[in-house]
Structures are given as C-alpha cells and as structure tokens.
Design an enzyme around this catalytic site. Structure first.
Site, PDB file in Angstrom:
ATOM      1  N   ASP A  47      -5.481  -2.342 -10.799  1.00 49.89           N
ATOM      2  CA  ASP A  47      -4.279  -2.690 -10.064  1.00 49.89           C
ATOM      3  C   ASP A  47      -3.139  -2.726 -11.073  1.00 49.89           C
ATOM      4  OD1 ASP A  47      -4.263  -4.101  -6.975  1.00 49.89           O
ATOM      5  OD2 ASP A  47      -2.398  -4.174  -8.112  1.00 49.89           O
ATOM      6  N   ASP A  69      -2.120   2.208 -13.921  1.00 54.66           N
ATOM      7  CA  ASP A  69      -1.303   2.971 -12.981  1.00 54.66           C
ATOM      8  C   ASP A  69      -1.990   4.320 -12.811  1.00 54.66           C
ATOM      9  OD1 ASP A  69       0.557   4.670 -11.785  1.00 54.66           O
ATOM     10  OD2 ASP A  69       2.253   3.930 -12.952  1.00 54.66           O
ATOM     11  N   VAL A  70      -2.422   4.640 -11.587  1.00 59.83           N
ATOM     12  CA  VAL A  70      -3.214   5.861 -11.385  1.00 59.83           C
ATOM     13  C   VAL A  70      -2.422   7.133 -11.622  1.00 59.83           C
ATOM     14  CG1 VAL A  70      -4.813   4.744  -9.789  1.00 59.83           C
ATOM     15  CG2 VAL A  70      -2.786   5.936  -8.885  1.00 59.83           C
ATOM     16  N   ASN A  96      -7.754   4.464  -3.397  1.00 64.63           N
ATOM     17  CA  ASN A  96      -6.964   3.656  -2.471  1.00 64.63           C
ATOM     18  C   ASN A  96      -5.504   3.503  -2.874  1.00 64.63           C
ATOM     19  OD1 ASN A  96      -6.512   1.482  -0.378  1.00 64.63           O
ATOM     20  ND2 ASN A  96      -6.260   0.259  -2.242  1.00 64.63           N
ATOM     21  N   TYR A 162       6.314  10.245   1.461  1.00 62.01           N
ATOM     22  CA  TYR A 162       5.031   9.628   1.789  1.00 62.01           C
ATOM     23  C   TYR A 162       4.184  10.556   2.658  1.00 62.01           C
ATOM     24  CZ  TYR A 162       1.767   6.102   3.604  1.00 62.01           C
ATOM     25  OH  TYR A 162       0.646   5.396   3.957  1.00 62.01           O
ATOM     26  N   LYS A 166       0.543  12.361   1.819  1.00 63.69           N
ATOM     27  CA  LYS A 166      -0.645  12.066   2.609  1.00 63.69           C
ATOM     28  C   LYS A 166      -1.211  13.312   3.285  1.00 63.69           C
ATOM     29  CE  LYS A 166      -0.845   7.691   1.619  1.00 63.69           C
ATOM     30  NZ  LYS A 166      -1.935   7.170   0.768  1.00 63.69           N
TER      31      LYS A 166
END
Length: 266
Positions: A47, A69-70, A96, A162, A166
C-alpha cells in the site's frame, strides 16, 4: 460425509495459498485480505498509506507488508523480492491497486493526471504480472485477478483516463489468459460497479459540483442506472475473488466478471 462436505465448500482450496494483494491495506483490498485470511491464505500486501499499513500489521501480524507504488518499477521489484522471501513462493496475484483519476472534460484534463491514472491502473498491473508469472509457473500454476471496473465495460463521460485504463485491463486480462493457460495459470478480471466507500463518495461529490447539483441528487442519478438500485460492498468483491481462487473456480479463466448489482450504463 466429511469428504462430501469438503467438496461442497466453495472456499475449498484457498487454505495455504500464498497471495499477494496490491493496495491491500484499505477499501476493497482490505476486504479481499480479510476474506482470504479467514479461509487460511497466507498474505503479502502493499500500500502507499503508512497509517493503513500499520493498522493492517496490527490486524494481521503474520502477514507480510511493504510500502510500494505499483507504478514504480523499483518499488514493484522490491515488493516481489520481499514477498518471495516472506511467502516462499506465490499462488495468486490480486492486482487491486488503482486510483480514481480526474473528473472533467477531455479538454480540461491535465496530461500529467492522464498519465498518472494509466500508470497506476494499467501499467502497475503489467509490472506486477511480469514479476508474478515466473513465481506462479514455479508453483505449478495459480491465479491472477485484475481489478477492472464497470467503467471497463461502458464509456464513462468526464472520467476518460479511468475508463480508458479499465478497458485496457480487460484486454490485458484476456491476453494473459490465453498466454498463460497452458501453464495452468488462470487470469480473470473483476468489474466492480458503484462500491460504497470514500473513493466513490469523492467521485459523486466531484461530479455533483461539476454539474451544479447536490450530492444526494447525483447519487440518485448514479443508482438509477443500477438494476438493483444499490451500491455493492467491498466484501462483495472479496467474495467473488475467493470463489476464483477456490477449487470451485478451477475452470474459470479469461472472464470479465461484474460485481455491480447490474450496472446498465455509466
């Protein structure tokens, strides 16, 4: 009778799985972690929020956790190195992590905000998958679950960064399912709808302010496009992921699964 009961248990097969969950210390990620831990999975999460990570450590003292941080390749590498040391391998990756991104017309969106949304919501899943796949192959197979959204099924006016990210997750998921199926790795996408919680509150608030209506009126407008006229909970998403990781989900791959009370449009 015991064997029959076990065969009917939709959570059978989760116990002992080694699972990495990105953005696992709050919201949907925390609900996933709680659900899988209750079924006996061993967890490692990342996280970006220090307070949430500390709280997670108090609730799950045996789980692994790291600040990462992904969208940062170095952070992802450090995370997977730590997860490999802690878990000794990997059976499932839950991609996620994501951010809501900006709300506004395409001509008003800052390119930096666009890039940040794509980097976290889509590129982050690639960076995690590229490290997870060799570990899953070494384990003899496993599962990858990528978080998309109802916005990955419908166009979403004023939320183009966004929605674009997605939609990309859907293509990424279906491509990986084809690529990794021969290695006994299942890949699916979850498409939550309007999920109750702070992020959705912020999205509705920002959209209400943009068009000049009250929060309550905008919330009613959002729910009017949901067949069941209600939001879903983070635990609803966790339950679907538990199914996918269980023996009951052993032949589910390449799917885009809505957990959304049947969103009709956005």
């Amino acid at each position: 009778m015991a064997e029959q009961a076990a065969s009917n248990d939709l959570a059978a097969g989760i116990a002992g799985q080694r699972v990495l969950i990105t953005a696992g210390a709050g919201g949907i990620g925390l609900a996933i972690a709680r659900r899988l831990a209750a079924h006996g999975a061993s967890l490692f999460i990342c996280d970006v929020a220090d307070d949430a990570l500390a709280a997670f450590g108090e609730e799950f003292p045996d789980a692994g956790r790291i600040k990462a941080d992904v969208s940062d390749e170095g952070d992802v590498d450090r995370m997977f190195d730590a997860a490999a040391e802690k878990l000794g391998g990997l059976d499932a990756l839950i991609n996620n992590a994501g951010i809501a991104g900006p709300t506004g017309g395409v001509d008003a969106i800052d390119p930096a905000d666009w890039r940040r949304t794509i980097d976290v919501c889509l590129t982050g899943q690639f960076l995690c998958a590229r490290r997870a796949v060799p570990m899953l192959k070494s384990a003899g197979g496993g599962s990858v679950v990528n978080m998309s959204s109802a916005a990955g099924r419908y166009g979403y006016a004023f939320r183009t960064p966004y929605s674009s990210a997605k939609w990309g997750v859907i293509g990424f998921t279906q491509s990986l399912a084809k690529e990794l199926g021969p290695d006994n790795i299942r890949v699916n996408a979850i498409l939550p709808g309007i999920v109750e919680g702070p992020r959705m509150t912020g999205v509705i608030r920002d959209r209400a302010a943009q068009v000049g209506v009250s929060y309550e009126e905008m919330e009613t407008q959002y729910l009017s496009n949901v067949s069941l006229r209600r939001m879903v909970s983070p635990d609803d998403v966790g339950a679907m992921i538990a199914f996918l990781l269980s023996n009951a989900g052993a032949n589910v791959s390449g799917q885009s699964l809505g957990v959304d009370a049947n969103v009709e449009a956005l």
